[in-house]
Design a protein around this motif. Structure first.
Motif, PDB file in Angstrom:
ATOM      1  N   GLN A 111       0.819  -1.227   0.000  1.00  0.00           N
ATOM      2  CA  GLN A 111       0.000   0.000   0.000  1.00  0.00           C
ATOM      3  C   GLN A 111       0.846   1.268   0.000  1.00  0.00           C
ATOM      4  N   ARG A 112       2.120   1.147   0.287  1.00  0.00           N
ATOM      5  CA  ARG A 112       2.917   2.370   0.490  1.00  0.00           C
ATOM      6  C   ARG A 112       3.671   2.825  -0.748  1.00  0.00           C
ATOM      7  N   LEU A 113       3.906   1.898  -1.681  1.00  0.00           N
ATOM      8  CA  LEU A 113       4.825   2.237  -2.773  1.00  0.00           C
ATOM      9  C   LEU A 113       4.132   2.335  -4.122  1.00  0.00           C
ATOM     10  N   THR A 114       4.408   3.409  -4.855  1.00  0.00           N
ATOM     11  CA  THR A 114       4.015   3.512  -6.265  1.00  0.00           C
ATOM     12  C   THR A 114       5.290   3.628  -7.087  1.00  0.00           C
ATOM     13  N   LEU A 115       5.389   2.760  -8.082  1.00  0.00           N
ATOM     14  CA  LEU A 115       6.611   2.707  -8.884  1.00  0.00           C
ATOM     15  C   LEU A 115       6.316   3.217 -10.286  1.00  0.00           C
ATOM     16  N   MET A 116       7.006   4.297 -10.666  1.00  0.00           N
ATOM     17  CA  MET A 116       6.834   4.852 -12.009  1.00  0.00           C
ATOM     18  C   MET A 116       8.189   4.740 -12.707  1.00  0.00           C
ATOM     19  N   THR A 117       8.144   4.460 -13.976  1.00  0.00           N
ATOM     20  CA  THR A 117       9.419   4.345 -14.687  1.00  0.00           C
ATOM     21  C   THR A 117       9.345   4.984 -16.063  1.00  0.00           C
ATOM     22  N   GLN A 118      10.484   5.535 -16.476  1.00  0.00           N
ATOM     23  CA  GLN A 118      10.613   6.004 -17.863  1.00  0.00           C
ATOM     24  C   GLN A 118      11.163   4.884 -18.734  1.00  0.00           C
ATOM     25  N   ASN A 119      11.527   3.776 -18.111  1.00  0.00           N
ATOM     26  CA  ASN A 119      12.184   2.702 -18.863  1.00  0.00           C
ATOM     27  C   ASN A 119      11.163   1.841 -19.591  1.00  0.00           C
ATOM     28  N   VAL A 120      11.589   1.341 -20.738  1.00  0.00           N
ATOM     29  CA  VAL A 120      10.705   0.488 -21.536  1.00  0.00           C
ATOM     30  C   VAL A 120      11.139  -0.975 -21.430  1.00  0.00           C
ATOM     31  N   ASP A 121      12.127  -1.261 -20.549  1.00  0.00           N
ATOM     32  CA  ASP A 121      12.762  -2.577 -20.574  1.00  0.00           C
ATOM     33  C   ASP A 121      12.026  -3.657 -19.790  1.00  0.00           C
ATOM     34  N   GLY A 131       1.961  -3.317 -10.894  1.00  0.00           N
ATOM     35  CA  GLY A 131       1.340  -1.999 -11.022  1.00  0.00           C
ATOM     36  C   GLY A 131       2.318  -0.920 -11.475  1.00  0.00           C
ATOM     37  N   VAL A 132       3.352  -1.303 -12.189  1.00  0.00           N
ATOM     38  CA  VAL A 132       4.380  -0.325 -12.594  1.00  0.00           C
ATOM     39  C   VAL A 132       3.770   0.668 -13.599  1.00  0.00           C
ATOM     40  N   LEU A 133       3.953   1.939 -13.347  1.00  0.00           N
ATOM     41  CA  LEU A 133       3.426   2.968 -14.252  1.00  0.00           C
ATOM     42  C   LEU A 133       4.491   3.249 -15.311  1.00  0.00           C
ATOM     43  N   GLU A 134       4.244   2.742 -16.505  1.00  0.00           N
ATOM     44  CA  GLU A 134       5.223   2.874 -17.606  1.00  0.00           C
ATOM     45  C   GLU A 134       4.952   4.176 -18.351  1.00  0.00           C
ATOM     46  N   LEU A 135       5.689   5.199 -17.978  1.00  0.00           N
ATOM     47  CA  LEU A 135       5.424   6.530 -18.546  1.00  0.00           C
ATOM     48  C   LEU A 135       5.749   6.592 -20.041  1.00  0.00           C
ATOM     49  N   HIS A 136       6.722   5.811 -20.472  1.00  0.00           N
ATOM     50  CA  HIS A 136       7.167   5.876 -21.875  1.00  0.00           C
ATOM     51  C   HIS A 136       6.865   4.595 -22.656  1.00  0.00           C
ATOM     52  N   GLY A 137       5.902   3.799 -22.177  1.00  0.00           N
ATOM     53  CA  GLY A 137       5.541   2.568 -22.883  1.00  0.00           C
ATOM     54  C   GLY A 137       6.491   1.438 -22.553  1.00  0.00           C
ATOM     55  N   ASN A 138       6.569   0.468 -23.464  1.00  0.00           N
ATOM     56  CA  ASN A 138       7.416  -0.697 -23.203  1.00  0.00           C
ATOM     57  C   ASN A 138       7.866  -1.300 -24.535  1.00  0.00           C
ATOM     58  N   TRP A 139       8.863  -2.179 -24.460  1.00  0.00           N
ATOM     59  CA  TRP A 139       9.422  -2.742 -25.693  1.00  0.00           C
ATOM     60  C   TRP A 139       8.615  -3.916 -26.211  1.00  0.00           C
ATOM     61  N   VAL A 140       7.647  -4.383 -25.432  1.00  0.00           N
ATOM     62  CA  VAL A 140       6.942  -5.611 -25.786  1.00  0.00           C
ATOM     63  C   VAL A 140       5.818  -5.338 -26.781  1.00  0.00           C
ATOM     64  N   ASP A 141       5.079  -4.260 -26.566  1.00  0.00           N
ATOM     65  CA  ASP A 141       3.847  -4.037 -27.325  1.00  0.00           C
ATOM     66  C   ASP A 141       4.086  -3.179 -28.574  1.00  0.00           C
ATOM     67  N   ASP A 142       3.191  -3.388 -29.532  1.00  0.00           N
ATOM     68  CA  ASP A 142       3.145  -2.542 -30.731  1.00  0.00           C
ATOM     69  C   ASP A 142       1.750  -1.938 -30.821  1.00  0.00           C
ATOM     70  N   ARG A 143       1.606  -0.936 -31.653  1.00  0.00           N
ATOM     71  CA  ARG A 143       0.265  -0.417 -31.954  1.00  0.00           C
ATOM     72  C   ARG A 143       0.254   0.083 -33.390  1.00  0.00           C
ATOM     73  N   TRP A 144      -0.939   0.357 -33.909  1.00  0.00           N
ATOM     74  CA  TRP A 144      -1.023   0.875 -35.277  1.00  0.00           C
ATOM     75  C   TRP A 144      -0.505   2.308 -35.308  1.00  0.00           C
ATOM     76  N   LEU A 145       0.205   2.623 -36.375  1.00  0.00           N
ATOM     77  CA  LEU A 145       0.729   3.987 -36.528  1.00  0.00           C
ATOM     78  C   LEU A 145      -0.427   4.975 -36.722  1.00  0.00           C
ATOM     79  N   PRO A 176       6.305   0.585 -32.716  1.00  0.00           N
ATOM     80  CA  PRO A 176       6.515   0.185 -31.328  1.00  0.00           C
ATOM     81  C   PRO A 176       5.671   1.064 -30.398  1.00  0.00           C
ATOM     82  N   ASP A 177       5.133   0.459 -29.345  1.00  0.00           N
ATOM     83  CA  ASP A 177       4.307   1.240 -28.399  1.00  0.00           C
ATOM     84  C   ASP A 177       5.208   1.885 -27.346  1.00  0.00           C
ATOM     85  N   ILE A 178       6.133   2.681 -27.867  1.00  0.00           N
ATOM     86  CA  ILE A 178       7.072   3.425 -27.019  1.00  0.00           C
ATOM     87  C   ILE A 178       6.789   4.895 -27.278  1.00  0.00           C
TER      88      ILE A 178
END
Ligand code: OAD
Length: 262
Positions: A111-121, A131-145, A176-178
């Motif tokens: 309940q005490r920790l919120t983890l936010m990251t700029q990393n896509v790794d 519950g990691v808040l991926e501010l810059h997306g991730n390397w796994v997912d893609d989306r339509w341009l 890439p969904d980055i």
């Protein structure tokens, strides 16, 4: 920077650094803790940072050639192949002791920790963080341009292999969904990160140069609301001026000891 900020020399043992015990005391007392990590968090896993003068990703490539939608539209094959190469590299890396220490801390204090990251790794998740808040997306997912003209939209899994893959029905390209320069951050993720930043009493800012906004604005917002901002980074950053304490050590070395037994 407040008057308690302390800048030790690089070789000093972090346990002897007054900022180390002072940070532990703050962490023990805090009901809400936010963490914002950047590329340096994964440096000891072998992932290059962006702005290191010798090894950084942006030291031999220009961000505007690779992390920019216009560049992708101009040279989709070249940019896609660069991301696929990076994707293959990221498949082989493992979380380091810093990622693991944060994940174990979260398991002790969900309940005490919120983890936010700029990393896509995805290394925080690989270490067990949730519950990691991926501010810059991730390397796994893609989306339509471009937005799919169909309703319901064609699933991304429909893309036919290629460089880049295309939808056989609409002809649209995958990307890439980055988050690239000029893109908006995912709105819900950013809103949750802002909430956590405004509510925390302590924010650990780990391994980021603090030059990319809006992510770099989150520690500033936390500090405005009275939170103690702790910077963990062997080198100076753009955010040092708002730090209550500076821990100038590599994160995989200092985090296990910092969070031990709390
Ligand atoms: P940078 O490359 O700008 O900064 C990395 C930081 O990590 C530097 O301040 C280093 O001193 C620090 N560092 C290096 N080794 C470390 C270690 N072992 N422990 C702790 N810190 C260490 O990376 P970011 O700040 O993450 O955006 O960059 C922010 C954004 O710029 C990235 O998310 C990326 C990039 O363009 C997108 O791709 C949208």
């Amino acid at each position: 920077m407040t008057d308690t900020a302390h800048t030790p020399t690089k070789n000093q043992d972090f346990r002897a650094d007054p900022a180390f015990e002072a940070t532990r005391a703050l962490l023990r007392a805090a009901q809400r803790i936010a963490v914002m990590s950047g590329a340096g968090m994964s440096a000891e896993s072998g992932v290059p940072t962006f702005r290191d003068a010798q090894t950084g990703l942006w030291s031999n490539c220009r961000p505007e050639d690779l992390a920019d939608e216009r560049a992708y539209r101009q040279r989709p094959g070249w940019v896609w192949d660069w991301y696929m190469y990076r994707r293959e590299q990221l498949k082989t890396v493992k979380p380091n002791a810093g990622h693991i220490a944060l994940a174990e801390f979260q398991q002790r204090h969900p309940q005490r920790l919120t983890l936010m990251t700029q990393n896509v790794d995805r290394l925080h998740q690989a270490a067990g963080s949730t519950g990691v808040l991926e501010l810059h997306g991730n390397w796994v997912d893609d989306r339509w341009l471009d937005p799919c003209p169909k309703t319901p939209a064609c699933p991304v899994s429909r893309a036919a292999p290629g460089s880049p893959p295309r939808c056989p029905e609409c002809g649209h390209l995958l990307r890439p969904d980055i988050v690239w320069f000029g893109d908006s951050l995912p709105a819900q993720v950013l809103a949750e990160a802002e909430r956590a930043s405004l509510a925390c009493q302590v924010m650990l800012v780990i391994g980021t140069s603090g030059v990319v906004y809006p992510a770099a604005g989150l520690p500033i917002a936390a500090q405005h609301m009275g939170a103690a901002v702790i910077i963990i980074n062997p080198a100076p950053t753009e955010l040092d001026r708002i730090a209550r304490h500076l821990l100038r050590y590599p994160s995989a070395q200092v985090l296990p000891a910092l969070l031990d037994d709390i």
